[in-house]
Write an enzyme that holds these catalytic residues in place. Sequence first.
Site, PDB file in Angstrom:
ATOM      1  N   ARG A  46     -11.237   0.741 -73.726  1.00 48.36           N
ATOM      2  CA  ARG A  46     -11.196  -0.394 -72.801  1.00 48.36           C
ATOM      3  C   ARG A  46     -10.112  -0.158 -71.755  1.00 48.36           C
ATOM      4  O   ARG A  46     -10.282  -0.467 -70.582  1.00 48.36           O
ATOM      5  CB  ARG A  46     -10.959  -1.716 -73.553  1.00 48.36           C
ATOM      6  CG  ARG A  46     -10.735  -2.896 -72.609  1.00 48.36           C
ATOM      7  CD  ARG A  46     -10.934  -4.274 -73.240  1.00 48.36           C
ATOM      8  NE  ARG A  46     -10.515  -4.366 -74.614  1.00 48.36           N
ATOM      9  CZ  ARG A  46      -9.236  -4.410 -75.041  1.00 48.36           C
ATOM     10  NH1 ARG A  46      -8.244  -4.392 -74.168  1.00 48.36           N
ATOM     11  NH2 ARG A  46      -8.965  -4.470 -76.319  1.00 48.36           N
ATOM     12  N   TYR A  98     -24.475 -13.202 -51.862  1.00 50.23           N
ATOM     13  CA  TYR A  98     -25.361 -12.992 -53.004  1.00 50.23           C
ATOM     14  C   TYR A  98     -25.412 -14.259 -53.864  1.00 50.23           C
ATOM     15  O   TYR A  98     -24.381 -14.902 -54.096  1.00 50.23           O
ATOM     16  CB  TYR A  98     -24.810 -11.807 -53.804  1.00 50.23           C
ATOM     17  CG  TYR A  98     -25.555 -11.498 -55.065  1.00 50.23           C
ATOM     18  CD1 TYR A  98     -26.859 -11.029 -55.031  1.00 50.23           C
ATOM     19  CD2 TYR A  98     -24.955 -11.663 -56.308  1.00 50.23           C
ATOM     20  CE1 TYR A  98     -27.540 -10.742 -56.191  1.00 50.23           C
ATOM     21  CE2 TYR A  98     -25.632 -11.371 -57.477  1.00 50.23           C
ATOM     22  CZ  TYR A  98     -26.926 -10.915 -57.412  1.00 50.23           C
ATOM     23  OH  TYR A  98     -27.597 -10.630 -58.553  1.00 50.23           O
ATOM     24  N   ASP A 170     -17.526  -7.481 -50.242  1.00 47.36           N
ATOM     25  CA  ASP A 170     -18.643  -6.952 -51.028  1.00 47.36           C
ATOM     26  C   ASP A 170     -19.401  -6.001 -50.106  1.00 47.36           C
ATOM     27  O   ASP A 170     -20.059  -6.418 -49.155  1.00 47.36           O
ATOM     28  CB  ASP A 170     -19.517  -8.133 -51.490  1.00 47.36           C
ATOM     29  CG  ASP A 170     -20.721  -7.701 -52.305  1.00 47.36           C
ATOM     30  OD1 ASP A 170     -21.167  -6.555 -52.140  1.00 47.36           O
ATOM     31  OD2 ASP A 170     -21.237  -8.539 -53.069  1.00 47.36           O
ATOM     32  N   LYS A 195     -26.814  -0.927 -57.341  1.00 47.29           N
ATOM     33  CA  LYS A 195     -27.709  -0.788 -56.190  1.00 47.29           C
ATOM     34  C   LYS A 195     -27.617   0.638 -55.630  1.00 47.29           C
ATOM     35  O   LYS A 195     -27.944   1.563 -56.342  1.00 47.29           O
ATOM     36  CB  LYS A 195     -27.365  -1.872 -55.165  1.00 47.29           C
ATOM     37  CG  LYS A 195     -27.124  -3.272 -55.792  1.00 47.29           C
ATOM     38  CD  LYS A 195     -28.346  -3.872 -56.432  1.00 47.29           C
ATOM     39  CE  LYS A 195     -28.071  -5.114 -57.278  1.00 47.29           C
ATOM     40  NZ  LYS A 195     -27.328  -6.193 -56.650  1.00 47.29           N
TER      41      LYS A 195
HETATM   42  C1  LIG Z   1     -26.589  -7.327 -57.081  1.00 44.21           C
HETATM   43  C2  LIG Z   1     -25.463  -7.809 -56.249  1.00 44.21           C
HETATM   44  C3  LIG Z   1     -24.293  -8.315 -56.826  1.00 44.21           C
HETATM   45  C4  LIG Z   1     -24.140  -8.472 -58.324  1.00 44.21           C
HETATM   46  O1  LIG Z   1     -24.078  -7.236 -58.963  1.00 44.21           O
HETATM   47  P1  LIG Z   1     -24.638  -6.987 -60.471  1.00 44.21           P
HETATM   48  O2  LIG Z   1     -24.451  -5.530 -60.624  1.00 44.21           O
HETATM   49  O3  LIG Z   1     -26.045  -7.451 -60.485  1.00 44.21           O
HETATM   50  O4  LIG Z   1     -23.781  -7.800 -61.366  1.00 44.21           O
HETATM   51  C5  LIG Z   1     -23.264  -8.703 -55.995  1.00 44.21           C
HETATM   52  N1  LIG Z   1     -23.379  -8.621 -54.652  1.00 44.21           N
HETATM   53  C6  LIG Z   1     -24.485  -8.143 -54.058  1.00 44.21           C
HETATM   54  C7  LIG Z   1     -24.541  -8.067 -52.575  1.00 44.21           C
HETATM   55  C8  LIG Z   1     -25.561  -7.726 -54.832  1.00 44.21           C
HETATM   56  O5  LIG Z   1     -26.678  -7.287 -54.233  1.00 44.21           O
END
Ligand SMILES: *Cc1c(COP(=O)(O)O)cnc(C)c1O
Length: 379
Positions: A46, A98, A170, A195
Amino acid sequence: MKFRTRAIHVGNAPDPQTGAVVPPIHPATTFVQPGAGEWGTFDYSRSGNPTRAAVESTLASLEGGCGSLAFASGMAATHCATMLLNSGEHIVAGMDIYGGTYRLLHKICNRAGIEVTLVNLQNPQELTAAIRPNTKMVWLESIGNPRITVPDLPEIISIAKAHQLLVGVDNTFATPVLLRPLELGVDIVMHSATKYLGGHSDCLAGVLATADPELHKRLYFIQNATGAVLSPFDAFLLGRGLKTLDLRVRAQCATAQRLAEFLEGPPAVEYVLYPGLPSHPDHARATALFQGLHGAMITFALRGAADDAKRMVKSTKLFHLAVSLGAAESLIEHPATMSHASYDPAARQAAGITDNLIRLSVGLEDGDDLVADLEQALA
Ligand SMILES: *Cc1c(COP(=O)(O)O)cnc(C)c1O
């Protein structure tokens, strides 16, 4: 070294024991210590794991950070960043975020006593107006979701810095291929590495990167204390995906440009939101910020009955009807009932997420086949 070289070589030194050009996966949860109260590089997974550490060094290099932290998901990464705030403090976030981030801020952070205001960051005066004495952080997406907005990041950073606020970006839709926010003065970059960074729809992961060693230490403390770390197997998959990130994203951007131009033609399409189109309100800003690239996410609105969008997303054959994005296979979805279903209806309305919107994640298939698929679905 250049970006594409670092994606392949940083964090991927040949294994000193065997010469293997791909470093081994270390599933061990615990590590032998030199003595009681004496610590080696790793002690418990961890707190740190060699496979995770390797991909964290690749990610730090690609985002231009002093370090990065790999999490079990993007939401775990965002949650860690929000835990920098104390009860009674305030976050201002972009309205075009998101759905899961909206839910985290309004249903989890709120319960911890953190106040949240969403503003339209397309209008930076709204940010200035929302800042209060207890405001500590601004959170936004470098490419907003699902209306594919591109906020004026340099202007937002300068407002935030004038008020000593942390800025978290983000960067999931843009990827470090288009934009490295730390280089502009952003404090924390976050990714849903599920992604583009992973890129193959087979690895759930999140990342935080920062250029400030003190901030990195604070984030590491929270991550280690709360525990949502990336597993060694997923760390391996993520590192493997990163090697082709630059190639994949550039190819996806080129196909997306073509598809966006195609979508501007059919009368059934009311409008197309893609920053590579001159018709996009942020076209000039995106071109300057992203060095000529425009990403591979397209949103468009259909004319006609609200139901038509739901029919269209069921009518494609290559575009799979699914949430998520950024992988080899193209995806289609209906933001109002899928990616942004966790918004309150009023907030959805305010963010312009109407029922006739459809979002595409453009993958790596041949562009001819994707155009043909959209053509038949529209028909
Ligand atoms: C998918 C996504 C998230 C969340 O990420 P996870 O890996 O699904 O927890 C946050 N921000 C954006 C822009 C996303 O497309």
